[in-house]
Design a protein around this motif. Structure first.
Motif, PDB file in Angstrom:
ATOM      1  N   THR A 135      -7.365  -0.884   4.511  1.00 47.51           N
ATOM      2  CA  THR A 135      -8.585  -0.583   3.754  1.00 47.51           C
ATOM      3  C   THR A 135      -9.177   0.751   4.169  1.00 47.51           C
ATOM      4  O   THR A 135      -9.641   1.537   3.329  1.00 47.51           O
ATOM      5  N   ASN A 136      -9.157   1.034   5.474  1.00 49.09           N
ATOM      6  CA  ASN A 136      -9.724   2.301   5.982  1.00 49.09           C
ATOM      7  C   ASN A 136      -8.933   3.523   5.525  1.00 49.09           C
ATOM      8  O   ASN A 136      -9.450   4.649   5.578  1.00 49.09           O
ATOM      9  N   MET A 137      -7.706   3.323   5.100  1.00 46.12           N
ATOM     10  CA  MET A 137      -6.902   4.452   4.627  1.00 46.12           C
ATOM     11  C   MET A 137      -7.398   4.988   3.291  1.00 46.12           C
ATOM     12  O   MET A 137      -7.136   6.126   2.933  1.00 46.12           O
ATOM     13  N   GLY A 138      -8.151   4.175   2.531  1.00 45.56           N
ATOM     14  CA  GLY A 138      -8.664   4.610   1.245  1.00 45.56           C
ATOM     15  C   GLY A 138      -7.784   4.145   0.093  1.00 45.56           C
ATOM     16  O   GLY A 138      -6.750   3.507   0.297  1.00 45.56           O
ATOM     17  N   ASP A 139      -8.191   4.489  -1.097  1.00 46.45           N
ATOM     18  CA  ASP A 139      -7.447   4.093  -2.283  1.00 46.45           C
ATOM     19  C   ASP A 139      -6.067   4.745  -2.276  1.00 46.45           C
ATOM     20  O   ASP A 139      -5.960   5.974  -2.142  1.00 46.45           O
ATOM     21  N   PRO A 140      -4.988   3.952  -2.416  1.00 48.70           N
ATOM     22  CA  PRO A 140      -3.629   4.512  -2.312  1.00 48.70           C
ATOM     23  C   PRO A 140      -3.316   5.534  -3.389  1.00 48.70           C
ATOM     24  O   PRO A 140      -2.561   6.483  -3.140  1.00 48.70           O
ATOM     25  N   ALA A 197       9.937  14.449   0.007  1.00 51.13           N
ATOM     26  CA  ALA A 197       8.779  14.350   0.897  1.00 51.13           C
ATOM     27  C   ALA A 197       8.398  12.907   1.208  1.00 51.13           C
ATOM     28  O   ALA A 197       7.699  12.641   2.184  1.00 51.13           O
ATOM     29  N   ARG A 198       8.832  11.973   0.394  1.00 48.47           N
ATOM     30  CA  ARG A 198       8.391  10.581   0.526  1.00 48.47           C
ATOM     31  C   ARG A 198       8.679   9.954   1.890  1.00 48.47           C
ATOM     32  O   ARG A 198       7.784   9.328   2.473  1.00 48.47           O
ATOM     33  N   PRO A 199       9.903  10.073   2.437  1.00 47.47           N
ATOM     34  CA  PRO A 199      10.162   9.408   3.721  1.00 47.47           C
ATOM     35  C   PRO A 199       9.301   9.928   4.857  1.00 47.47           C
ATOM     36  O   PRO A 199       8.894   9.161   5.732  1.00 47.47           O
ATOM     37  N   TYR A 200       8.988  11.223   4.838  1.00 48.96           N
ATOM     38  CA  TYR A 200       8.187  11.801   5.923  1.00 48.96           C
ATOM     39  C   TYR A 200       6.721  11.417   5.788  1.00 48.96           C
ATOM     40  O   TYR A 200       6.039  11.175   6.787  1.00 48.96           O
ATOM     41  N   ILE A 201       6.242  11.355   4.555  1.00 49.50           N
ATOM     42  CA  ILE A 201       4.876  10.902   4.319  1.00 49.50           C
ATOM     43  C   ILE A 201       4.763   9.422   4.685  1.00 49.50           C
ATOM     44  O   ILE A 201       3.786   8.993   5.317  1.00 49.50           O
ATOM     45  N   ALA A 202       5.777   8.629   4.301  1.00 52.18           N
ATOM     46  CA  ALA A 202       5.762   7.199   4.608  1.00 52.18           C
ATOM     47  C   ALA A 202       5.705   6.963   6.110  1.00 52.18           C
ATOM     48  O   ALA A 202       4.931   6.116   6.584  1.00 52.18           O
ATOM     49  N   GLU A 203       6.501   7.708   6.868  1.00 47.06           N
ATOM     50  CA  GLU A 203       6.496   7.547   8.319  1.00 47.06           C
ATOM     51  C   GLU A 203       5.144   7.943   8.920  1.00 47.06           C
ATOM     52  O   GLU A 203       4.629   7.272   9.814  1.00 47.06           O
ATOM     53  N   GLU A 204       4.571   9.022   8.403  1.00 47.53           N
ATOM     54  CA  GLU A 204       3.272   9.483   8.913  1.00 47.53           C
ATOM     55  C   GLU A 204       2.179   8.459   8.631  1.00 47.53           C
ATOM     56  O   GLU A 204       1.374   8.129   9.522  1.00 47.53           O
ATOM     57  N   ILE A 205       2.132   7.933   7.403  1.00 48.12           N
ATOM     58  CA  ILE A 205       1.108   6.948   7.043  1.00 48.12           C
ATOM     59  C   ILE A 205       1.325   5.642   7.814  1.00 48.12           C
ATOM     60  O   ILE A 205       0.367   5.025   8.302  1.00 48.12           O
ATOM     61  N   ARG A 206       2.583   5.229   7.933  1.00 45.35           N
ATOM     62  CA  ARG A 206       2.879   3.988   8.658  1.00 45.35           C
ATOM     63  C   ARG A 206       2.456   4.095  10.123  1.00 45.35           C
ATOM     64  O   ARG A 206       1.874   3.151  10.678  1.00 45.35           O
ATOM     65  N   ASP A 207       2.740   5.236  10.747  1.00 40.20           N
ATOM     66  CA  ASP A 207       2.330   5.434  12.142  1.00 40.20           C
ATOM     67  C   ASP A 207       0.815   5.364  12.285  1.00 40.20           C
ATOM     68  O   ASP A 207       0.289   4.762  13.242  1.00 40.20           O
ATOM     69  N   HIS A 208       0.115   5.966  11.325  1.00 35.33           N
ATOM     70  CA  HIS A 208      -1.349   5.968  11.376  1.00 35.33           C
ATOM     71  C   HIS A 208      -1.899   4.545  11.225  1.00 35.33           C
ATOM     72  O   HIS A 208      -2.820   4.151  11.959  1.00 35.33           O
ATOM     73  N   TYR A 256       0.847  -1.208   0.000  1.00 32.85           N
ATOM     74  CA  TYR A 256       0.000   0.000   0.000  1.00 32.85           C
ATOM     75  C   TYR A 256       0.880   1.254   0.000  1.00 32.85           C
ATOM     76  O   TYR A 256       0.648   2.194  -0.775  1.00 32.85           O
ATOM     77  N   LEU A 257       1.883   1.273   0.869  1.00 35.19           N
ATOM     78  CA  LEU A 257       2.762   2.431   0.956  1.00 35.19           C
ATOM     79  C   LEU A 257       3.522   2.662  -0.346  1.00 35.19           C
ATOM     80  O   LEU A 257       3.676   3.800  -0.791  1.00 35.19           O
ATOM     81  N   GLU A 258       3.988   1.577  -0.958  1.00 33.13           N
ATOM     82  CA  GLU A 258       4.737   1.711  -2.198  1.00 33.13           C
ATOM     83  C   GLU A 258       3.885   2.319  -3.301  1.00 33.13           C
ATOM     84  O   GLU A 258       4.338   3.189  -4.053  1.00 33.13           O
ATOM     85  N   LYS A 259       2.623   1.868  -3.396  1.00 31.54           N
ATOM     86  CA  LYS A 259       1.724   2.396  -4.421  1.00 31.54           C
ATOM     87  C   LYS A 259       1.379   3.858  -4.126  1.00 31.54           C
ATOM     88  O   LYS A 259       1.302   4.689  -5.031  1.00 31.54           O
TER      89      LYS A 259
END
Length: 462
Positions: free
Chosen positions: A52-57, A17-28, A4-7
């Motif tokens: 699934t609750n995160m929505g379409d990647p 921006a990718r590493p910071y977004i990845a960390e934020e989404i992963r934490d969530h 999901y994160l990769e997509k």
């Protein structure tokens, strides 16, 4: 989750921006997984439900891409463009003043050379500004201690007159080999935003970290005062004190915030004043510095003569148009230290107000960009850049109006002086870079995020 994160991250165009977004989404997602596990789900079910609750990647990624994309400070580009054009026009106008034709041939050549050199410096400065803008201020911060150390070494060698470093025109302000020369005062002022990045490396430290941060501030101020250039030393000390205060206020040091700030300011205001008084009392200052202080407070001497002359040139200024006074022939350094007096006498009060308003807009934007910066490193470095510009403008105006003893200053983007011009563009380049990534970088950087950025970049580029 990793799929999901990769997509999602593949939709983010800004690689930084990718590493910071990845960390934020992963934490969530991990928080949601923990909640699902507490409700009795198996780990596989909890993870699938959280993802699934995160929505379409793709949709989420596109939405985040709009938020976390680099920004361009068009207003600052316009302000710098106006000041650059004004500077060139003002310097070229000197060659067309009636008093210019009455000067000696040697002086005419000097001002012609200065005007031509000003235009070349502006072009080089714009290129330097763009290089720093695209380089990214975090790259400068990464090597801040190396850059800062190199500047201190150059300053120390220059003061000692060691090696290939030399004096020009009897003033120990320049260093260089052959035709390659750099004004040490300009280089020392560029140290100020570098100091902000050095401070960032000492965050989460205690008293020992604060002492090392203070040492990084004292050394360049001491070197600059030995050049000697007390005006630049004061500009540097005040600017770095503002940076240090912002760092303490943000909790970078594990110390009582208010008590530490009060203690630092008391020390750095009382100690220099006491030291200057002692040096003046025992004749330990450079002769011309002592003479300037004495003439200012006794209303006598050469420095007071210059102040009186400036007062005469600044009287009876027309609202618009030339005052009829011979600024070119009667006011020394009118194209550098006293360029604003030249503007008032040549074009009138309205022209002076316009120039002051543009400079004020520049300062306000620089501080605004720093204050609104989410990343604390960018904020402190931005404050350092803004303080250098603000204090040079303030001291230049104050000296011209006779409020303080005359000191060697310049009006940013308008005064001649190749190195000071390049300094201004370099400082603006840092601000532009800070503004560019204001929605990209988080509040604080972590070592794990740097390694994560490399990993994500490799994965997405494969």
């Amino acid at each position: 989750m990793e799929t999901y994160l990769e997509k999602l991250l593949s939709q983010i165009r800004c690689k930084k921006a990718r590493p910071y977004i990845a960390e934020e989404i992963r934490d969530h997602i991990e928080c949601q997984i923990a909640d699902n596990l507490s409700e009795g789900m198996s780990y596989e079910e909890a993870e699938k439900n959280a993802v699934t609750n995160m929505g379409d990647p793709v949709e989420v990624g596109i939405s985040l891409d709009r938020i976390h994309k680099p920004k361009i400070a068009w207003k600052l580009f316009v302000i710098v463009g106006i000041l650059s054009l004004l500077g060139i026009l003002i310097q070229q106008s000197i060659l067309r003043q009636p008093g210019y034709q009455e000067l000696e041939i040697r002086m005419q050549e000097r001002y012609r050379y200065a005007a031509e050199g000003f235009g070349a410096a502006v072009v080089i400065g714009l290129l330097l500004m763009c290089v720093i803008y695209f380089l990214d201020y975090t790259v400068i911060a990464k090597y801040s201690r190396f850059i800062g150390g190199a500047i201190l070494i150059l300053g120390g060698l220059q003061v000692a007159g060691f090696g290939g470093f030399d004096y020009v025109d009897g003033i120990g302000n320049w260093i260089g080999f052959g035709r390659l020369r750099v004004a040490m005062t300009s280089l020392m002022m560029f140290y100020v935003p570098i100091y902000g990045a050095i401070l960032y490396k000492y965050r989460n430290g205690g008293v020992f970290a604060l002492c090392r941060a203070i040492l990084w501030m004292i050394l360049p101020v001491f070197i600059t005062s030995r050049i000697p250039s007390l005006g630049v030393a004061v500009i540097m000390m005040v600017s770095m004190l503002i940076e240090l205060t912002a760092a303490i206020w943000k909790g970078w040091f594990q110390l009582p915030v208010k008590k530490t700030i009060i203690g630092v300011w008391l020390f750095f205001t009382a100690a220099p004043a006491l030291l200057l008084t002692v040096k003046y009392a025992f004749h330990m200052l450079v002769p011309y510095q002592e003479a300037r202080i004495r003439s200012f407070f006794t209303a006598s001497g050469d420095a007071n003569y210059m102040t009186s002359m400036l007062h005469k040139f600044n009287e009876n200024i027309l609202l618009w148009g030339n005052s009829g006074k011979d600024v070119v022939g009667g006011l020394p350094e009118f194209n550098q230290d006293y360029i604003f007096s030249y503007i008032l006498n040549s074009y009138g009060l309205l022209a002076g107000i316009f120039v002051a308003a543009i400079l004020a807009a520049l300062v306000l934007f620089m501080f605004g960009a720093a204050a609104r910066q989410k990343n604390e490193l960018g904020m402190v470095m931005g404050f350092g850049c803004g303080m250098i510009i603000l204090l040079n403008i303030s001291l230049n105006f104050a000296g011209m109006l006779g409020w303080i003893p005359l000191t060697s200053t310049f009006l940013p983007f308008l005064s001649v002086g190749r190195n000071n011009i390049l300094l201004c563009y370099a400082l603006v380049g840092i601000i532009l870079s800070i503004y560019r990534y204001k929605d990209v970088y988080p509040k604080k950087f972590k070592a794990s995020q740097v390694s994560l950025q490399k990993t994500i970049t490799l994965k997405l580029d494969m």
